[in-house]
Motif scaffolding. Structure first.
Motif, PDB file in Angstrom:
ATOM      1  N   CYS A 532       0.503  -1.296  -0.123  1.00 42.72           N
ATOM      2  CA  CYS A 532       0.301   0.155  -0.071  1.00 42.72           C
ATOM      3  C   CYS A 532       1.030   0.958   0.331  1.00 42.72           C
ATOM      4  O   CYS A 532       1.405   1.248   0.382  1.00 42.72           O
ATOM      5  N   CYS A 535       0.533   3.005   3.502  1.00 43.70           N
ATOM      6  CA  CYS A 535       0.544   1.789   4.674  1.00 43.70           C
ATOM      7  C   CYS A 535       1.514   0.681   4.635  1.00 43.70           C
ATOM      8  O   CYS A 535       1.442   0.294   3.756  1.00 43.70           O
ATOM      9  N   CYS A 550      -5.969  -2.340   0.455  1.00 45.40           N
ATOM     10  CA  CYS A 550      -5.201  -2.561   1.402  1.00 45.40           C
ATOM     11  C   CYS A 550      -6.502  -2.683   2.142  1.00 45.40           C
ATOM     12  O   CYS A 550      -7.372  -1.881   2.734  1.00 45.40           O
ATOM     13  N   CYS A 553      -6.805   0.460   5.239  1.00 49.42           N
ATOM     14  CA  CYS A 553      -6.804   2.222   4.621  1.00 49.42           C
ATOM     15  C   CYS A 553      -7.791   1.979   3.378  1.00 49.42           C
ATOM     16  O   CYS A 553      -8.366   3.000   3.050  1.00 49.42           O
TER      17      CYS A 553
HETATM   18 ZN    ZN Z   1      -3.245   1.324   3.461  1.00 47.98          ZN
END
Ligand code: ZN
Ligand code: ADP
Length: 817
Positions: A532, A535, A550, A553
Motif C-alpha cells: 500500500c 500503509c 489495502c 486504509c
Molecule cells: Zn493502506
C-alpha cells in the motif's frame, strides 16, 4: 457570595472546569445535570456537572454558564463513579469517557449539524414558536449547524428548542454513519374486530364465504393458529391454509383480515412454546450452583461446552432478577447482537427488553437511555454490545456477559480503550450486582481468576439433550501433497466428505480466517510484493473486482500482471482467502448454492442477518467465512465443519495467538452436530501434532490452559503481568525515532526494575502515512498498580513538555489485547 460548579467538557481533556452560577442555579443544579457553557473561542459545549461548591478559583476567573439543559440529572452518581474509574484505570481523559458514554444527541455543541427527520410526520401544533422557526429554517436548507441557526434566529439560546425537537424526533443529528440497522419487520394478520369479537363470528364468516373454498381455508387456519399463539404471522397463515398471498390480500381488501407490522426485536413470540423452558437436570444443577456461588462471589464463570444450553440458564437467572424488580444487563459481542440470540431473548422476555445497538440511530439510542434512566418497564432487560455498560442504571441486579472470551469486548480506538467485561465487573461492584460470565472457551485471565477463587466457576460438560460433541478429524497436508491428493486447497478426503453431506441434504461450514482471494501477490522473478502507498502492508488481491486493496486504509489499485519493479510478467497470487475457497468449491460443486460471509460481503444493511436467514432456511448449502461464522450461532442442519488450513492461525506473532486459535477452532467446531446426527469437523494442517491442534481434537481446555499459563508466566504476560502498550505516531520517521528513544530511556530511568520492551517497529509500521513505534510496558502483579500508573503518567507529561516532541501522538492501551 459566589457559587460555582465543576463540569466535564466533551473534549479530550483530563480535567474538569469551573463555572460561575447564580444562587438560584446553584440550588437547582446537582451533579449529573447538563449545562451549556462557553468554551474556547465563541464556542458552546454541553458540559456535565460533577460538583458544586463555593471555592473561588485561583488561576482563572470562572465564566458564567450559558444555560441549564435538564430538568433533572441525565447521568447518575454511579455512572460518574464508573467514568472516574475508567479514566484512572485505562489512563485516559475524563472528557473522552464522557464523549464515549453519552449518545451524541445529548451532547449538542456549536458545531453540531441537524436536519429534519424524514421518517417522522411533523405536527406543527406541538411546537413552540422557537421550535417552529427552527423547523422552518430547516425546510429551507437541508442541514444547519447550531451556529447557523443562531444567526438565522438572531439569538444565542437555540439549544433548548433544538434539544426539544430532537426529543420529539422532529429533527435528527446529521449522521455520518452510513448504515443504520433497522430491525426486521414482520407482517401479522388479525381478524377484523367485528368478526373477532362476535361469538357467532366464525359461523357467520364461514357462511359468508361459502363460495370461496380458499378463503374458508384461510379463516379456518387462522382460528387454528390463534388458538395456540398470541399473534399470527402472515407467512404461517398462508403456509398452514395452503393458499396464497393473493387470497390473503383479497381478504384484507374485503376488510375481513387486517395486517399489522412489528419489529422482530420487539415481537412477542408464540407464548406456549417460548415461555416454557424446562431446564434439564444438568442445567438445574448448574443454575443452583451459580446462585450458591453468587453468595460469596460477585463474578462467576459458567464454563459450558458449545450447545450445552447456557442461554436457557441465563434466561432462568434473568427471570429471578426480574422478579426482584432489578435491572439486568446482557452483554454480547457486537456481531452476535443483531441475530439469533437477540431474537431468542426478546421472544422470551417480550416487551421487557430494550436493545442498545451501535447501528441504531442516535435518537433510538437516546430513547433507550431515557428508558433505563426512568427505570421504565420497557428496559428491564437491556441487551447490548460493549457500550451498553455506559447506560444510566440505578437499580442493576445482574450482568450476563456471553462469550466473555471475545476480544471485541475490548475497545481499540479511540480512547477510552476499556475492556467491557472488566469494566462491567466494576459496574457490578458499584451497584452490588452480580456478574455471570459465559463461554465454552473462557479467556485465560478469567479461568485463572476462577482458579485463584476470585471468581466462582460452574461447569456444563455435556451438550443439551444428549447431543454429542462432533468428531474431529485431522488431515495431514504434508502427506496429502506428497501423494498428490490435493486439488487446489482441498484434499480428496475433505471434498468427499462435503459431497456426502450435501447428498444427504445437510449443510456445511468452511472456515478460512482470511478474506479476499489471496492475501498478497508476488513477482516470481524478483520477489517483489506490491504494498500500500499509505500503509506498511501488502495489498490483498480481490478477484471479482480484479483489484489489489489495502485492508487497513481501503486504498485500491488495479492488479497488473507485469511486475512494477522488474517488469517480468510472472506475478502470482500467494496464500488464499475466503474468495478463493469459494471459487474452488464452485468448481467442485457447480450446482450448489455457496455463500461467503466476511467483512467484504456483510457491509450492506442487514447483509449479515440476511445471509444467516438464508442459511437457516437452507437456501445456502455451503457457507464459507471468516471467524464471523463462529459467533454462537446455531444451525440445526449443519453436520460438517471444514477448516482447509489451521496453520495460519497458529503462527501469528502474538502472545495470545495459541489461545485464540484454540478458541476459534473449538467454537467453529461447535457449530456441527445435532440430536440425531453426530457432527464432523475436518481440519487440514501441516502440524497435526501441534499441541494446540491436539488440544482442540481432545476438547482439552484444561490442557490448553495449563500450557499457555506456563508460557505466560515464563515470558511475563497476563495474568501475571499487566500490559500497557504505548503507541507513538508521527509523519516524520526521524522525529518519531528519537522521541520513542527518549521516552524509552526516561521510562527505564524511572522504572529500572521493570520489563519495558521497545521501542519497537510494529509489523505494520505505517498506517495512513503515519509511522508507528510501540513500547510495551509490563507491570508485575507484585507492583502497586496505582502508583506505577501515576509515575508513568508523570513521565509522559515530561515527554509532552519537550517542544520538539509535542507533535508526536501518544496513545495508551491498558490491558492491551
Ligand atoms: Zn493502506
Ligand atoms: P449454548 O449457549 O451453551 O451454546 P444453547 O443455550 O444455545 O447452548 O442451547 C443449545 C440448543 O439446545 C438450543 O437449540 C436450545 O434451544 C436447546 N436447549 C437448551 N436448553 C434447553 C431446554 N432446557 N429446553 C429446550 N431446549 C433447550
Amino acid at each position: 457570595m459566589s457559587f460555582f460548579i465543576d463540569v466535564i467538557i466533551p473534549l479530550s481533556l483530563p480535567q474538569t472546569f469551573t463555572y460561575q452560577v447564580t444562587l438560584a442555579e446553584f440550588e437547582f443544579l446537582d451533579s449529573g445535570f447538563r449545562v451549556m457553557v462557553p468554551f474556547g473561542k465563541n464556542k458552546y459545549y454541553t458540559a456535565l456537572v460533577t460538583a458544586k461548591h463555593q471555592n473561588a478559583l485561583q488561576k482563572y476567573e470562572a465564566k458564567d454558564i450559558f444555560l441549564i439543559l435538564d430538568e433533572k440529572p441525565l447521568v447518575t452518581p454511579q455512572q460518574l463513579q464508573l467514568w472516574q474509574f475508567i479514566a484512572a484505570y485505562y489512563m485516559c481523559n475524563i472528557g473522552d469517557v464522557f464523549t464515549a458514554a453519552v449518545p451524541s444527541v445529548f451532547l449538542l455543541q456549536s458545531e453540531t449539524v441537524v436536519q429534519i427527520n424524514a421518517e417522522e410526520q411533523i405536527s406543527i401544533e406541538n411546537l413552540t414558536d422557537n421550535e417552529y422557526l427552527i423547523v422552518q429554517a430547516l425546510e429551507q436548507q437541508a442541514s444547519l449547524k447550531i451556529t447557523e441557526i443562531q444567526q438565522i434566529l438572531n439569538k444565542k439560546d437555540v439549544f433548548k428548542p433544538v434539544q426539544s425537537l430532537l426529543e420529539k424526533q422532529v429533527i435528527t443529528l446529521a449522521e455520518t454513519v452510513v448504515e443504520k440497522y433497522k430491525p426486521k419487520q414482520l407482517k401479522y394478520i388479525q381478524l377484523a374486530a367485528e368478526f373477532a369479537n362476535d361469538k357467532a363470528g366464525l359461523a357467520n364468516l364461514l357462511a359468508m364465504l361459502n363460495r370461496s373454498e380458499k378463503q374458508r381455508q384461510l379463516v379456518l387456519a387462522y382460528y387454528q393458529l390463534i388458538a395456540t399463539n398470541k399473534q399470527v404471522l402472515a407467512k404461517d397463515l398462508i403456509e398452514k391454509s395452503q393458499t396464497s398471498s393473493a387470497v390473503l390480500r383479497t381478504m384484507v381488501t374485503k376488510n375481513i383480515f387486517e395486517e399489522y407490522f412489528e419489529n422482530q426485536d420487539r415481537v412477542v413470540f408464540d407464548a406456549a412454546v417460548q415461555t416454557q423452558i424446562n431446564l434439564s437436570k444438568a442445567q438445574t444443577i448448574a443454575l443452583n450452583q451459580i446462585q450458591e456461588s453468587f453468595s460469596d462471589h460477585t463474578t462467576t464463570l459458567l464454563h459450558g461446552v458449545t450447545a450445552s444450553g447456557k442461554t436457557e440458564i441465563y434466561i432462568k437467572l434473568i427471570e429471578q432478577y426480574l422478579a426482584q424488580n432489578k435491572q439486568i444487563l446482557f452483554l454480547l459481542p457486537e456481531i452476535a447482537l443483531t441475530t439469533q440470540l437477540v431474537s431468542r431473548l426478546t421472544a422470551y422476555f417480550g416487551n421487557d427488553v430494550a436493545v442498545y445497538h451501535s447501528k441504531y440511530s442516535n435518537n433510538e439510542r437516546a430513547e433507550v437511555w431515557q428508558q433505563v434512566l426512568e427505570q421504565s418497564p420497557k428496559a428491564k432487560v437491556v441487551i447490548g454490545a460493549r457500550s451498553a455498560i455506559f447506560l444510566p442504571f440505578s437499580n442493576l441486579g445482574l450482568i450476563v456477559i456471553d462469550e466473555e472470551h471475545e476480544q471485541t469486548y475490548k475497545q481499540f480506538d479511540p480512547a477510552p480503550r476499556y475492556h467491557a467485561r472488566d469494566t462491567a465487573i466494576m459496574l457490578a461492584h458499584i451497584h452490588q450486582a452480580k456478574v455471570l460470565l459465559g463461554s465454552a472457551t473462557p479467556s485465560l485471565e478469567t479461568y485463572y481468576n476462577t482458579v485463584q477463587k476470585k471468581y466462582g466457576k460452574v461447569e456444563l460438560t455435556k451438550r443439551f439433550n444428549n447431543v454429542v460433541l462432533p468428531d474431529i478429524e485431522l488431515i495431514d497436508l504434508t502427506e496429502k501433497y506428497k501423494r498428490k491428493q490435493m486439488i487446489g486447497h482441498f484434499s480428496d478426503k475433505m471434498i468427499d466428505a462435503i459431497r456426502d453431506k450435501l447428498a444427504l441434504g445437510e449443510q456445511v461450514i468452511v472456515l478460512q480466517n482470511r478474506r479476499g482471494y489471496s492475501p498478497y501477490v508476488e513477482c516470481n522473478a524478483c520477489g517483489n510484493v506490491p504494498h500500500c502507498v499509505n500503509c506498511d502492508v501488502s495489498l490483498t488481491y480481490y478477484k471479482f473486482s480484479g483489484n489489489l486493496r489495502c485492508n487497513y486504509c481501503g486504498h485500491t489499485e488495479s492488479f497488473v500482471k507485469r511486475c512494477v519493479k522488474c517488469h517480468a510478467t510472472d506475478v502470482n497470487t500467494k496464500g488464499f482467502g475466503t474468495e478463493q475457497i469459494e471459487s474452488e468449491l464452485l468448481e467442485f460443486f457447480p450446482n450448489i448454492k455457496i455463500a461467503r460471509m466476511d467483512q467484504d460481503t456483510t457491509r450492506g444493511k442487514n447483509a449479515f442477518e440476511k445471509m444467516l436467514d438464508q442459511f437457516k432456511n437452507k437456501e445456502i448449502d455451503v457457507l464459507v467465512g471468516t471467524q464471523m461464522l463462529a459467533k454462537g450461532l446455531h444451525f440445526d442442519n449443519v453436520t460438517l465443519v471444514c477448516v482447509p488450513n489451521a496453520d495460519n492461525m497458529l503462527h501469528i506473532p502474538d502472545f495470545r495467538s495459541h489461545e485464540r486459535a484454540f478458541q476459534l477452532l473449538v467454537q467453529v467446531a461447535g457449530r456441527a452436530g445435532r440430536a440425531d446426527k453426530k457432527g464432523l469437523v475436518m481440519i487440514q494442517t501441516y502440524n497435526p501434532y501441534h499441541n494446540v491442534i491436539q488440544q482442540v481434537c481432545n476438547n482439552d481446555y484444561l490442557g490448553m490452559y495449563k500450557e499457555q499459563l506456563y508460557e505466560r508466566s515464563n515470558f511475563k504476560y497476563p495474568p501475571f503481568y499487566r500490559l500497557i502498550k504505548i503507541t507513538l505516531k508521527h509523519k516524520d520517521v526521524q522525529k518519531l525515532k528519537s522521541g520513542s528513544f527518549w521516552l524509552y530511556n526516561a521510562l527505564m530511568q524511572q522504572f529500572p526494575n521493570f520489563q519495558i520492551l521497545g521501542p519497537e517497529e510494529p509489523a505494520v509500521n505505517k498506517i495512513k502515512n503515519e509511522y508507528i513505534r510501540t513500547i510495551l510496558f509490563k507491570i508485575s502483579n507484585k507492583e502497586h498498580l496505582g502508583n506505577t500508573k501515576k509515575t508513568l503518567q508523570r513521565t509522559l507529561q515530561s515527554f509532552d513538555s519537550i517542544s520538539e516532541y509535542r507533535s508526536i501522538k501518544i496513545s495508551l492501551n491498558v490491558d492491551f489485547y
